[in-house]
Design a protein around this motif. Structure first.
Motif, mmCIF file in Angstrom:
data_model
loop_
_atom_site.group_PDB
_atom_site.id
_atom_site.type_symbol
_atom_site.label_atom_id
_atom_site.label_comp_id
_atom_site.label_asym_id
_atom_site.label_seq_id
_atom_site.Cartn_x
_atom_site.Cartn_y
_atom_site.Cartn_z
ATOM 1 N N ALA A 72 -25.745 -27.057 114.493
ATOM 2 C CA ALA A 72 -25.812 -28.166 113.545
ATOM 3 C C ALA A 72 -26.592 -27.900 112.725
ATOM 4 C CB ALA A 72 -26.307 -29.135 115.051
ATOM 5 N N ALA A 73 -27.415 -27.233 112.171
ATOM 6 C CA ALA A 73 -27.695 -26.238 111.101
ATOM 7 C C ALA A 73 -26.979 -26.517 109.678
ATOM 8 C CB ALA A 73 -28.803 -25.712 110.923
ATOM 9 N N ARG A 74 -25.816 -25.515 110.723
ATOM 10 C CA ARG A 74 -24.556 -24.859 109.382
ATOM 11 C C ARG A 74 -25.237 -24.102 108.423
ATOM 12 N NH1 ARG A 74 -19.580 -27.943 109.033
ATOM 13 N NH2 ARG A 74 -19.631 -27.976 107.203
ATOM 14 N N GLN A 75 -26.302 -23.340 108.706
ATOM 15 C CA GLN A 75 -27.017 -22.102 108.425
ATOM 16 C C GLN A 75 -27.012 -20.477 108.954
ATOM 17 O OE1 GLN A 75 -28.491 -22.252 105.693
ATOM 18 N NE2 GLN A 75 -28.281 -23.932 105.349
ATOM 19 N N PRO A 76 -27.352 -19.588 108.793
ATOM 20 C CA PRO A 76 -26.957 -18.652 109.011
ATOM 21 C C PRO A 76 -27.913 -18.566 109.667
ATOM 22 C CG PRO A 76 -26.754 -17.884 106.960
ATOM 23 C CD PRO A 76 -27.399 -19.651 106.910
ATOM 24 N N SER A 77 -27.907 -17.634 110.857
ATOM 25 C CA SER A 77 -28.511 -17.514 112.226
ATOM 26 C C SER A 77 -28.792 -15.233 112.230
ATOM 27 C CB SER A 77 -28.279 -17.693 113.897
ATOM 28 O OG SER A 77 -28.933 -17.528 114.580
ATOM 29 N N PHE A 78 -30.222 -15.497 112.306
ATOM 30 C CA PHE A 78 -30.898 -14.192 112.956
ATOM 31 C C PHE A 78 -30.047 -13.663 114.480
ATOM 32 C CE2 PHE A 78 -33.171 -16.408 114.928
ATOM 33 C CZ PHE A 78 -33.407 -15.998 116.527
ATOM 34 N N LEU A 79 -29.949 -14.744 114.954
ATOM 35 C CA LEU A 79 -28.721 -14.770 116.298
ATOM 36 C C LEU A 79 -27.496 -13.745 116.301
ATOM 37 C CD1 LEU A 79 -29.559 -18.135 118.522
ATOM 38 C CD2 LEU A 79 -30.718 -15.455 118.470
ATOM 39 N N ALA A 80 -27.125 -13.099 114.853
ATOM 40 C CA ALA A 80 -26.106 -13.232 114.387
ATOM 41 C C ALA A 80 -26.121 -11.287 114.410
ATOM 42 C CB ALA A 80 -24.878 -13.494 113.586
ATOM 43 N N ARG A 81 -27.342 -10.897 113.980
ATOM 44 C CA ARG A 81 -27.575 -9.371 113.907
ATOM 45 C C ARG A 81 -27.835 -8.662 115.155
ATOM 46 N NH1 ARG A 81 -33.830 -10.393 111.530
ATOM 47 N NH2 ARG A 81 -32.629 -11.945 110.018
ATOM 48 N N GLU A 82 -26.872 -7.314 114.641
ATOM 49 C CA GLU A 82 -26.401 -6.679 116.346
ATOM 50 C C GLU A 82 -27.949 -6.134 117.620
ATOM 51 O OE1 GLU A 82 -23.751 -4.556 118.503
ATOM 52 O OE2 GLU A 82 -23.531 -5.894 116.028
ATOM 53 N N GLU A 83 -28.858 -6.301 116.813
ATOM 54 C CA GLU A 83 -30.593 -6.074 117.586
ATOM 55 C C GLU A 83 -30.434 -7.212 118.214
ATOM 56 O OE1 GLU A 83 -32.150 -7.630 114.141
ATOM 57 O OE2 GLU A 83 -31.171 -6.052 114.475
ATOM 58 N N TRP A 84 -30.108 -8.787 118.115
ATOM 59 C CA TRP A 84 -30.190 -9.356 119.077
ATOM 60 C C TRP A 84 -29.614 -9.283 119.822
ATOM 61 C CZ3 TRP A 84 -34.216 -12.208 119.864
ATOM 62 C CH2 TRP A 84 -35.153 -12.421 118.625
ATOM 63 N N LYS A 85 -27.690 -8.823 119.694
ATOM 64 C CA LYS A 85 -26.682 -8.781 120.429
ATOM 65 C C LYS A 85 -27.008 -8.053 121.584
ATOM 66 C CE LYS A 85 -23.154 -10.544 116.890
ATOM 67 N NZ LYS A 85 -21.927 -10.523 116.418
ATOM 68 N N THR A 86 -27.609 -7.073 121.670
ATOM 69 C CA THR A 86 -27.975 -5.728 121.748
ATOM 70 C C THR A 86 -29.000 -5.399 123.015
ATOM 71 O OG1 THR A 86 -28.150 -4.637 120.390
ATOM 72 C CG2 THR A 86 -26.206 -4.759 120.939
ATOM 73 N N ILE A 87 -30.233 -5.186 121.880
ATOM 74 C CA ILE A 87 -31.957 -4.983 122.234
ATOM 75 C C ILE A 87 -31.836 -5.818 123.968
ATOM 76 C CG2 ILE A 87 -34.084 -5.113 122.372
ATOM 77 C CD1 ILE A 87 -33.403 -3.723 119.593
ATOM 78 N N PRO A 88 -31.878 -6.953 123.976
ATOM 79 C CA PRO A 88 -31.931 -8.175 124.973
ATOM 80 C C PRO A 88 -30.906 -7.711 127.000
ATOM 81 C CG PRO A 88 -32.295 -9.816 123.180
ATOM 82 C CD PRO A 88 -31.780 -8.077 122.929
ATOM 83 N N TRP A 89 -30.306 -6.935 126.544
ATOM 84 C CA TRP A 89 -29.485 -6.359 127.639
ATOM 85 C C TRP A 89 -29.736 -4.791 127.864
ATOM 86 C CZ3 TRP A 89 -27.960 -10.423 124.266
ATOM 87 C CH2 TRP A 89 -28.018 -11.374 125.084
ATOM 88 N N SER A 90 -30.643 -4.456 126.942
ATOM 89 C CA SER A 90 -30.232 -3.004 127.478
ATOM 90 C C SER A 90 -31.440 -2.481 128.622
ATOM 91 C CB SER A 90 -31.861 -2.956 125.330
ATOM 92 O OG SER A 90 -32.630 -2.755 125.915
ATOM 93 N N ALA A 91 -32.265 -3.389 128.870
ATOM 94 C CA ALA A 91 -33.388 -2.955 130.144
ATOM 95 C C ALA A 91 -32.359 -3.335 131.249
ATOM 96 C CB ALA A 91 -34.613 -4.032 129.881
ATOM 97 N N GLY A 92 -31.550 -4.098 130.622
ATOM 98 C CA GLY A 92 -30.298 -4.121 132.402
ATOM 99 C C GLY A 92 -31.095 -5.364 133.023
ATOM 100 N N THR A 93 -31.389 -5.602 132.499
ATOM 101 C CA THR A 93 -32.289 -6.793 133.592
ATOM 102 C C THR A 93 -30.656 -8.118 134.117
ATOM 103 O OG1 THR A 93 -34.270 -6.936 132.152
ATOM 104 C CG2 THR A 93 -34.316 -8.923 133.355
ATOM 105 N N THR A 94 -30.481 -8.319 133.230
ATOM 106 C CA THR A 94 -28.902 -9.256 133.233
ATOM 107 C C THR A 94 -27.851 -8.104 132.577
ATOM 108 O OG1 THR A 94 -29.453 -10.475 131.479
ATOM 109 C CG2 THR A 94 -29.981 -10.921 133.703
ATOM 110 N N ASN A 95 -26.816 -8.539 132.789
ATOM 111 C CA ASN A 95 -25.245 -8.222 132.054
ATOM 112 C C ASN A 95 -24.821 -8.966 132.041
ATOM 113 O OD1 ASN A 95 -25.784 -5.092 133.032
ATOM 114 N ND2 ASN A 95 -24.501 -6.114 135.233
ATOM 115 N N LYS A 96 -24.159 -8.678 130.233
ATOM 116 C CA LYS A 96 -23.338 -9.869 130.432
ATOM 117 C C LYS A 96 -22.142 -9.749 130.992
ATOM 118 C CE LYS A 96 -24.513 -9.081 124.733
ATOM 119 N NZ LYS A 96 -23.822 -9.058 123.388
ATOM 120 N N ASP A 97 -21.855 -11.685 130.467
ATOM 121 C CA ASP A 97 -20.579 -11.860 131.459
ATOM 122 C C ASP A 97 -19.621 -12.483 130.162
ATOM 123 O OD1 ASP A 97 -21.628 -14.479 130.715
ATOM 124 O OD2 ASP A 97 -22.788 -15.030 132.038
#
Length: 618
Positions: free
Chosen positions: A375-400
């Motif tokens: 909606a803001a039409r602005q780049p997001s830090f969420l596109a960085r690789e660490e935000w695609k991997t680290i939150p799931w690295s502990a296995g708390t949940t798995n990517k679906d």
């Protein structure tokens, strides 16, 4: 022999040291501070991370951590038991039971609503003594939490939903307060409101005695608990994994006793939601009266370097986002709280979203955070690789399947910004022909690459979905749901198409998001070849419309909010004054009526992703 004795002694010291170390939670061991072996421990609660208090397996029963939630639950059970015994017995022991009941009631109420310094002392006393408190209880004062309770009276305890206002201190009209972008702009509430609120709290407290404390807890607290439970059931229904995870709000409710800020936020949003859902303006307005105090508490937390990273702050912002979806106090309420939550998430870093409530808030609500960037039409830090991997690295949940789609969607905001900048530079005539060609080629390459990856995702995850692909189902006129009609773009004829039925809610939500992401990306696709055609765009929009009926009739609680963003995207993609828009208007009204969601009834203009949207041009 001496050597063997020394070896045995050394082994014993090692084992004892290991046992002592395992008595502390992992956070306290990492921070090298003393742990009181309660789960969650005092140190984790004080720093605002109760859900991160994790204990490793220990070798003996004595080292098992104590659950603070069990302590509170035991207090409640003892209070209930004492009341029953008092009602059954009329002998000389009644006075003793009443004294114990008053003490427990005061203790419980103090833990629930007293300032943190008082709560720390009380909990410390409970943990360090077996024979009762070391000192007199701090009486429950008028410091907070009482102004709305006088609105309710349980006339029928057997029917907890039957709540009748017994004193009308608020206007009978709709709530008129507006809270515009408070957590972003840092607006202060009017001092007069603070003084009036404080005077009311003092007047309530001055007329209370020890028996009044028990009355407040036994009559009014159950009412608030019912409101919270109803709110949690609506916004965090218990579903299986194939329906999509929905436990974030429920998990947050489980730790609210450890945070006055979370507790106040739950009371405000749940009371307002309950009042709106039963169409009782007085109860709804009472939730509004609690709202300013929550905003002030949140602002204080955001201004504190330590508390701004606490999970209680993120939980509160998320609750206020849910509040805005219900009440929609202003058009800027939802985007303001989304921006506030996203800024908090970025400030906290990906490592702080690997466990507990923080992990659930990030992963379950990830579509909302990405929708905010779109909606803001602005780049997001969420596109960085660490935000695609680290939150799931502990296995708390798995990517679906949904998260694999979102891994692609996070790149769309950057391309939108790139396109907007390119269009503006073209209009300004500041670029030469060579520079225009280079920048246009870069944009087209990005669109080509991401479009191909979306198609690869579809082939890999949807066509081969284990539970089966979506199925076409004929629409029936014998139902309360609007009939969807669409137009044959080649002939102009209007017909009734099939709707889509899904094996589970997760796939339905994912497909609606997929259609919306493809629509948004295609809006900037000006490639001379292989671009998405208008017919394909129309098909994506109709795909969202054909998903709505199955999802709305199947999703429990307010999980329908997960399709709010795709619904708005479809609205903007479909032609004006056509049967598609007429269908969507009826759906918006239906959702508002059934689910008490003011956001849907408003048309959700704040979720617009158009370049010329008023919310994106200021």
């Amino acid at each position: 022999m001496v050597g063997d004795t020394r070896q045995v002694a050394n082994d014993s010291r090692v084992r004892k040291a290991s046992n002592r170390q395992s008595r502390s939670c992992k956070v306290c061991r990492l921070r090298k501070v003393k742990c009181d072996r309660v789960k969650p421990c005092h140190a984790c609660c004080a720093h605002g991370y109760p859900s991160k208090c994790v204990y490793e397996s220990v070798p003996d029963e004595d080292a098992r951590p104590i659950s603070q939630a069990e302590e509170i639950r035991n207090l409640r059970d003892e209070i209930k038991d004492l009341r029953t015994r008092i009602n059954d017995r009329q002998d000389g022991s009644q006075t003793q039971h009443l004294q114990r009941l008053d003490q427990l009631a005061s203790l419980f109420e103090s833990i629930r609503s007293a300032p943190l310094s008082v709560v720390d002392d009380l909990v410390r006393d409970i943990r360090t003594t077996q024979g009762g408190l070391k000192k007199d209880l701090t009486p429950v004062g008028p410091w907070e939490g009482l102004e709305a309770y006088e609105q309710y009276d349980y006339l029928r305890q057997s029917s907890p939903v039957s709540v009748i206002p017994i004193r009308n201190t608020i206007s009978n009209g709709s709530p008129e307060q507006n809270f515009n972008d408070p957590i972003i702009l840092g607006d202060d509430e009017d001092d007069d409101d603070d003084e009036e609120e404080e005077e009311e709290r003092m007047s309530i407290g001055s007329g209370s005695d020890s028996s009044g404390t028990v009355s407040i807890m036994s009559v009014q607290r159950p009412a608030v608990d019912v409101f919270v439970e109803r709110f949690v059931d609506a916004f965090s229904p218990q579903v299986d994994l194939k329906s999509g995870k929905a436990g974030a709000i429920r998990a947050a409710a489980g730790i609210r006793m450890f945070s006055p800020l979370i507790s106040d936020a739950f009371e405000a949003v749940s009371v307002a939601f309950f009042g709106r859902s039963v169409q009782n303006k007085q109860i709804e307005a009472s939730g509004f009266r609690l709202y300013p105090r929550v905003l002030r508490g949140l602002q204080d937390a955001l201004n504190d370097p330590e508390r701004c990273k606490a999970e209680s702050t993120l939980v509160t912002v998320t609750l206020l986002l849910a509040f805005e979806s219900v009440e929609r106090t202003t058009q800027r309420g939802v985007p303001a709280h989304v921006r506030g939550a996203v800024r908090l998430i970025e400030h906290r870093g990906p490592e702080n979203h690997m466990y507990g409530v923080e992990h659930l808030l990030f992963t379950e609500l990830r579509p909302y955070w990405i929708a905010g960037a779109l909606a803001a039409r602005q780049p997001s830090f969420l596109a960085r690789e660490e935000w695609k991997t680290i939150p799931w690295s502990a296995g708390t949940t798995n990517k679906d399947i949904n998260h694999h789609l979102l891994d692609l969607a996070v790149e769309v905001p950057g391309l939108l910004a790139q396109s907007d900048i390119f269009q503006e530079e073209q209009r300004s005539s500041l670029m030469g022909a060579q520079e225009i060609a280079v920048k246009q080629a870069a944009l087209w390459n990005g669109i080509t690459n991401l479009t191909a990856r979306f198609e690869e995702w579809y082939n890999e995850w949807v066509i081969n979905y284990p539970d089966g692909a979506p199925q076409d189902v004929e629409q029936s006129a014998d139902q309360e749901f609007p009939i969807f009609k669409q137009r044959d773009l080649r002939t102009g004829a209007i017909f009734v198409p099939t709707i889509l039925s899904y094996p589970n809610l997760l796939l339905a939500q994912t497909m609606a998001l997929y259609y919306s992401f493809r629509l948004i990306l295609s809006s900037i696709d000006t490639r001379p070849e292989d671009r998405v055609t208008p017919i394909q765009q129309y098909g994506f929009g109709c795909g969202i419309c054909r998903t709505l009926q199955w999802y709305i009739q199947t999703a429990p609680g307010n999980m329908i909010n997960r399709l709010a963003f795709p619904t708005r995207v479809a609205w903007e993609a479909l032609p004006d004054n056509g049967p598609e828009r007429g269908f969507m208007l009826k759906v918006l009204q239906l959702v508002e009526r059934r689910h008490a969601l003011g956001l849907w009834g408003s048309g959700m203009a704040e979720l617009s992703v158009r370049e010329n949207s008023p919310l994106n041009t200021e």
